[in-house]
Scaffold this motif. Structure first.
Motif, PDB file in Angstrom:
ATOM      1  N   VAL A  91      33.187  22.757  21.044  1.00  0.00           N
ATOM      2  CA  VAL A  91      33.504  24.031  21.687  1.00  0.00           C
ATOM      3  C   VAL A  91      32.657  24.281  22.929  1.00  0.00           C
ATOM      4  O   VAL A  91      33.059  25.034  23.805  1.00  0.00           O
ATOM      5  CB  VAL A  91      33.331  25.229  20.730  1.00  0.00           C
ATOM      6  CG1 VAL A  91      34.416  25.230  19.703  1.00  0.00           C
ATOM      7  CG2 VAL A  91      31.968  25.207  20.075  1.00  0.00           C
ATOM      8  N   GLN A  93      30.807  23.679  26.533  1.00  0.00           N
ATOM      9  CA  GLN A  93      31.250  22.997  27.744  1.00  0.00           C
ATOM     10  C   GLN A  93      30.401  21.765  28.027  1.00  0.00           C
ATOM     11  O   GLN A  93      30.890  20.782  28.546  1.00  0.00           O
ATOM     12  CB  GLN A  93      31.202  23.958  28.918  1.00  0.00           C
ATOM     13  CG  GLN A  93      32.268  25.022  28.835  1.00  0.00           C
ATOM     14  CD  GLN A  93      33.663  24.442  28.942  1.00  0.00           C
ATOM     15  OE1 GLN A  93      33.957  23.665  29.833  1.00  0.00           O
ATOM     16  NE2 GLN A  93      34.535  24.790  28.018  1.00  0.00           N
ATOM     17  N   ARG A  97      25.100  22.636  25.110  1.00  0.00           N
ATOM     18  CA  ARG A  97      25.675  23.923  24.744  1.00  0.00           C
ATOM     19  C   ARG A  97      26.477  23.831  23.458  1.00  0.00           C
ATOM     20  O   ARG A  97      26.559  24.786  22.696  1.00  0.00           O
ATOM     21  CB  ARG A  97      26.576  24.442  25.861  1.00  0.00           C
ATOM     22  CG  ARG A  97      25.818  25.209  26.915  1.00  0.00           C
ATOM     23  CD  ARG A  97      26.683  25.343  28.138  1.00  0.00           C
ATOM     24  NE  ARG A  97      25.932  25.889  29.248  1.00  0.00           N
ATOM     25  CZ  ARG A  97      25.786  27.183  29.478  1.00  0.00           C
ATOM     26  NH1 ARG A  97      26.343  28.060  28.684  1.00  0.00           N
ATOM     27  NH2 ARG A  97      25.091  27.593  30.502  1.00  0.00           N
ATOM     28  N   ARG A 133      29.607  17.389  30.900  1.00  0.00           N
ATOM     29  CA  ARG A 133      30.738  18.124  30.349  1.00  0.00           C
ATOM     30  C   ARG A 133      31.219  17.410  29.098  1.00  0.00           C
ATOM     31  O   ARG A 133      31.543  16.226  29.126  1.00  0.00           O
ATOM     32  CB  ARG A 133      31.881  18.140  31.368  1.00  0.00           C
ATOM     33  CG  ARG A 133      32.126  19.512  31.945  1.00  0.00           C
ATOM     34  CD  ARG A 133      33.341  19.462  32.808  1.00  0.00           C
ATOM     35  NE  ARG A 133      34.522  19.808  32.048  1.00  0.00           N
ATOM     36  CZ  ARG A 133      35.686  19.186  32.133  1.00  0.00           C
ATOM     37  NH1 ARG A 133      35.829  18.169  32.926  1.00  0.00           N
ATOM     38  NH2 ARG A 133      36.696  19.593  31.427  1.00  0.00           N
ATOM     39  N   ARG A 135      33.909  17.351  27.431  1.00  0.00           N
ATOM     40  CA  ARG A 135      35.234  16.736  27.380  1.00  0.00           C
ATOM     41  C   ARG A 135      35.309  15.416  28.138  1.00  0.00           C
ATOM     42  O   ARG A 135      36.277  14.686  27.997  1.00  0.00           O
ATOM     43  CB  ARG A 135      36.299  17.712  27.905  1.00  0.00           C
ATOM     44  CG  ARG A 135      36.246  19.034  27.183  1.00  0.00           C
ATOM     45  CD  ARG A 135      37.456  19.885  27.443  1.00  0.00           C
ATOM     46  NE  ARG A 135      38.282  19.984  26.262  1.00  0.00           N
ATOM     47  CZ  ARG A 135      39.495  19.464  26.164  1.00  0.00           C
ATOM     48  NH1 ARG A 135      40.044  18.837  27.159  1.00  0.00           N
ATOM     49  NH2 ARG A 135      40.177  19.608  25.050  1.00  0.00           N
TER      50      ARG A 135
ATOM     51  N   HIS B   8      38.248  23.911  36.043  1.00  0.00           N
ATOM     52  CA  HIS B   8      37.408  23.630  34.883  1.00  0.00           C
ATOM     53  C   HIS B   8      35.974  23.563  35.347  1.00  0.00           C
ATOM     54  O   HIS B   8      35.706  23.035  36.426  1.00  0.00           O
ATOM     55  CB  HIS B   8      37.729  22.256  34.299  1.00  0.00           C
ATOM     56  CG  HIS B   8      38.817  22.268  33.307  1.00  0.00           C
ATOM     57  ND1 HIS B   8      39.089  21.210  32.503  1.00  0.00           N
ATOM     58  CD2 HIS B   8      39.716  23.217  33.000  1.00  0.00           C
ATOM     59  CE1 HIS B   8      40.107  21.491  31.732  1.00  0.00           C
ATOM     60  NE2 HIS B   8      40.513  22.699  32.018  1.00  0.00           N
ATOM     61  N   ALA B 114      29.720  27.790  34.016  1.00  0.00           N
ATOM     62  CA  ALA B 114      30.128  27.519  32.642  1.00  0.00           C
ATOM     63  C   ALA B 114      30.875  28.739  32.106  1.00  0.00           C
ATOM     64  O   ALA B 114      30.466  29.865  32.351  1.00  0.00           O
ATOM     65  CB  ALA B 114      28.911  27.237  31.776  1.00  0.00           C
ATOM     66  N   PRO B 115      31.988  28.506  31.379  1.00  0.00           N
ATOM     67  CA  PRO B 115      32.781  29.623  30.884  1.00  0.00           C
ATOM     68  C   PRO B 115      31.962  30.627  30.071  1.00  0.00           C
ATOM     69  O   PRO B 115      32.206  31.830  30.149  1.00  0.00           O
ATOM     70  CB  PRO B 115      33.824  28.955  30.004  1.00  0.00           C
ATOM     71  CG  PRO B 115      33.927  27.588  30.503  1.00  0.00           C
ATOM     72  CD  PRO B 115      32.598  27.216  31.053  1.00  0.00           C
ATOM     73  N   GLU B 116      30.993  30.113  29.312  1.00  0.00           N
ATOM     74  CA  GLU B 116      30.164  31.043  28.530  1.00  0.00           C
ATOM     75  C   GLU B 116      29.440  32.019  29.453  1.00  0.00           C
ATOM     76  O   GLU B 116      29.320  33.203  29.162  1.00  0.00           O
ATOM     77  CB  GLU B 116      29.119  30.295  27.709  1.00  0.00           C
ATOM     78  CG  GLU B 116      29.681  29.429  26.608  1.00  0.00           C
ATOM     79  CD  GLU B 116      29.748  27.971  27.013  1.00  0.00           C
ATOM     80  OE1 GLU B 116      29.635  27.115  26.150  1.00  0.00           O
ATOM     81  OE2 GLU B 116      29.915  27.682  28.223  1.00  0.00           O
ATOM     82  N   SER B 146      38.555  28.763  26.978  1.00  0.00           N
ATOM     83  CA  SER B 146      38.299  27.487  26.319  1.00  0.00           C
ATOM     84  C   SER B 146      39.592  26.844  25.856  1.00  0.00           C
ATOM     85  O   SER B 146      39.683  25.637  25.683  1.00  0.00           O
ATOM     86  CB  SER B 146      37.397  27.667  25.097  1.00  0.00           C
ATOM     87  OG  SER B 146      36.352  28.525  25.403  1.00  0.00           O
ATOM     88  N   PRO B 149      42.467  24.318  28.528  1.00  0.00           N
ATOM     89  CA  PRO B 149      42.544  22.860  28.619  1.00  0.00           C
ATOM     90  C   PRO B 149      43.302  22.233  27.462  1.00  0.00           C
ATOM     91  O   PRO B 149      43.995  21.227  27.631  1.00  0.00           O
ATOM     92  CB  PRO B 149      41.081  22.407  28.601  1.00  0.00           C
ATOM     93  CG  PRO B 149      40.244  23.616  28.543  1.00  0.00           C
ATOM     94  CD  PRO B 149      41.085  24.815  28.600  1.00  0.00           C
ATOM     95  N   ILE B 150      43.199  22.834  26.283  1.00  0.00           N
ATOM     96  CA  ILE B 150      43.883  22.266  25.125  1.00  0.00           C
ATOM     97  C   ILE B 150      45.387  22.377  25.283  1.00  0.00           C
ATOM     98  O   ILE B 150      46.130  21.457  24.947  1.00  0.00           O
ATOM     99  CB  ILE B 150      43.395  22.978  23.854  1.00  0.00           C
ATOM    100  CG1 ILE B 150      41.898  22.742  23.790  1.00  0.00           C
ATOM    101  CG2 ILE B 150      44.150  22.504  22.635  1.00  0.00           C
ATOM    102  CD1 ILE B 150      41.279  22.848  22.481  1.00  0.00           C
TER     103      ILE B 150
END
Ligand SMILES: Nc1ncnc2c1ncn2[C@@H]1O[C@H](COP(=O)(O)OP(=O)(O)O)[C@@H](O)[C@H]1O
Ligand SMILES: [Mg+2]
Lengths: 252, 237
Positions: A91, A93, A97, A133, A135, B8, B114-116, B146, B149-150
């Motif tokens: 989860v 990024q 994290r 990252r 992913r 992203h 970062a998205p967070e 989040s 992307p999925i």
């Protein structure tokens, strides 16, 4: 007293399928257990009952003396589950994290989170990828990251669902090394796999699932004789005794 | 697995990446607002400012080639429709240039944050407005971000699988679209279920915001610099 005690558990999906029937199992602290059985025999469903993601239709699961049904939060703290599909488990990024995610949920102080992340990434040989990252990691790195995210939370039991799938040869070796070192440091480990030749050498016990029930639960030397009838591949070398200690891909 | 990279977060170590997301948001809003009051020459300065931001952040434009094609197409449509309705070319092109600037600024924000942290920044801005339940909104935003992307991955996965089985694009289009979208929907639901189990497994708590943001001196220098440039631009008109 056992660390984990599964008593007569049956699990039924909402559509009526029984995925587990009267399953009983005991695990003591420090044990290394390999669970095998063919596709659809109920291995994944079993693991998800252990930490309360699924609730049994009947029977009981006790971890550290506490019932999973009464306290699923504690069960999830006690049983660290590594999913088969790494992509859906990651989860964060970045790698660090992602490890932080579970630790923050446990409300651990920031400074300790940092140390635990560093330690977990080091153990999994991922320290160079801390800020990468998640992913974009390779398949093997993703798998190790999911293990790091679980191990960092200090569970009593680490349960891995098919940890060798989709890994190349070096990837398998790295996961094996991690399992061996976790075993050496006293962790209790449950590995679900149908590749017995990769990992059985380290097992204290082999448990075979068939159609949602346990068909065999014994020392690997004994249980392996039931493997083929449960649809699990075993390589026999002629009529000789099966060499359990040779069933690892790690050669030293 | 197919990987969609545009919009992203790209973990990198540039000045832009280190700027506090709240400052980035303020700057982007200021630039977007200023864009509508400046003359073309001043606009060129703003454009150059954002572009150099993209270069400093080292956004991988060459890797975005495929995705940028979509925005290019959109750009052509926007400029053409403006041109047709207004019948004057230069203002239409200028309109298109503004569109490019907005996309570039959005790209710069999402790729360098970062998205967070973006979530926390959003939370910081909406925190005073108690009636919208800021924390819940921020977490929903985070989960959505989040999850994008999925969804992309699922669509690409199915498209590739269908292509490799020689799915013909032009035969029975309606039937195709229905079967394609129900397949995508199934896969997304399945993945969503897996993800929620994985989240629960690691004790997901919707009351906890992940990530950390903190103002630093450089943040304010960048902010003052930007506002100075924009104010200067507006004064010399
Ligand atoms: N969501 C579901 N609904 C109904 N049946 C399911 C579902 N998920 C799994 N099953 C069934 O439960 C059984 C056990 O599945 P599983 O534990 O995933 O097997 P495996 O041993 O391969 O991990 C299978 O027969 C499978 O078809
Ligand atoms: Mg399974």
């Amino acid at each position: 007293m056992s660390l984990l005690e599964v008593r007569n558990v049956s699990y039924r999906f909402p559509d009526g399928t029984y995925a587990l029937r009267n399953v009983s199992l005991q695990v003591s602290e420090g044990e290394f257990i390999v669970i095998s059985g063919k596709n659809g025999s109920g291995k994944t469903v079993f693991l998800r009952n252990l930490n309360g993601l699924y609730t049994p239709a009947s029977g009981e699961i006790i971890i550290n003396g506490i019932s999973v049904k009464d306290n699923p939060y504690r069960a999830r703290q006690s049983v660290g589950l590594v999913f088969q599909d790494a992509d859906s488990q990651i989860v964060g990024q970045t790698a660090s994290r992602d490890v932080a995610f579970g630790l923050e949920n446990l409300k651990i102080p920031k400074a300790e989170i940092k140390t635990r992340i560093r330690k977990a990434l080091e153990t999994m040989d991922l320290e160079d990828h801390a800020d990468q990252r998640a992913r974009t990691l390779s398949g093997g790195e993703k798998r190790r990251l999911t293990i790091a995210g679980v191990v960092a939370m200090n569970p009593s039991i680490i349960a891995l669902d098919e940890p060798f799938t989709n890994l190349d040869y070096p990837g398998v070796l790295q996961v094996l090394k991690i399992l061996v070192s976790l075993k050496k440091t006293g962790h209790t480990i449950i590995v679900v796999t149908h590749d017995l030749d990769k990992v059985l050498a380290y097992a204290d016990r082999l448990v075979l699932f068939e159609n949602g029930s346990i068909a065999a639960d014994n020392r690997p030397e004994e249980a392996i004789h039931s493997a083929i009838s449960c649809g699990v591949r075993v390589q026999f070398s002629g009529n000789k005794e099966i060499d359990i200690k040779g069933m690892t891909w790690l050669k030293n | 697995m197919a990987e969609k990279l545009i919009f992203h977060y790209q973990a990198r170590n540039s000045i832009i990446h280190r700027i506090d997301p709240r400052i980035k948001i303020i700057i982007i809003f200021t630039i977007s607002a200023a864009m509508f009051t400046v003359n073309p020459l001043q606009f060129a300065v703003l454009f150059g400012y954002v572009l150099s931001g993209c270069l400093i952040a080292r956004l991988p434009f060459t890797r975005y080639k495929k995705e940028l094609r979509f925005f290019f197409l959109l750009l052509v449509v926007i400029v053409l429709s403006r041109w047709i309705s207004s019948k004057s070319l230069i203002p239409s092109l200028y309109y298109g240039a503004r569109f490019i600037l907005v996309v570039a600024a959005g790209l710069l924000l999402t790729d360098s944050t970062a998205p967070e942290d973006l979530t926390l920044a959003l939370y910081w801005f909406i925190r005073p407005f108690k009636f919208i339940n800021p924390k819940r909104t921020a977490i929903q935003f985070n989960l959505t971000v989040s999850f994008i992307p999925i969804i992309f991955d699922s669509v690409l996965e199915i498209r590739e699988a269908r292509k490799s089985r020689l799915d013909n694009t032009w035969r029975k289009p309606v039937k195709r679209i229905i079967s394609f979208s129900s397949q995508i929907f199934d896969l997304i639901l399945q993945k969503a279920e897996e993800i929620s189990y994985a989240l629960e497994s690691r004790l997901f708590d919707e009351k906890i915001l992940h990530g950390s943001i903190a103002f630093r001196k450089t943040d304010f220098i960048v902010l003052i610099l930007t506002i100075g440039i924009i104010a200067g631009l507006l004064l010399v008109r």
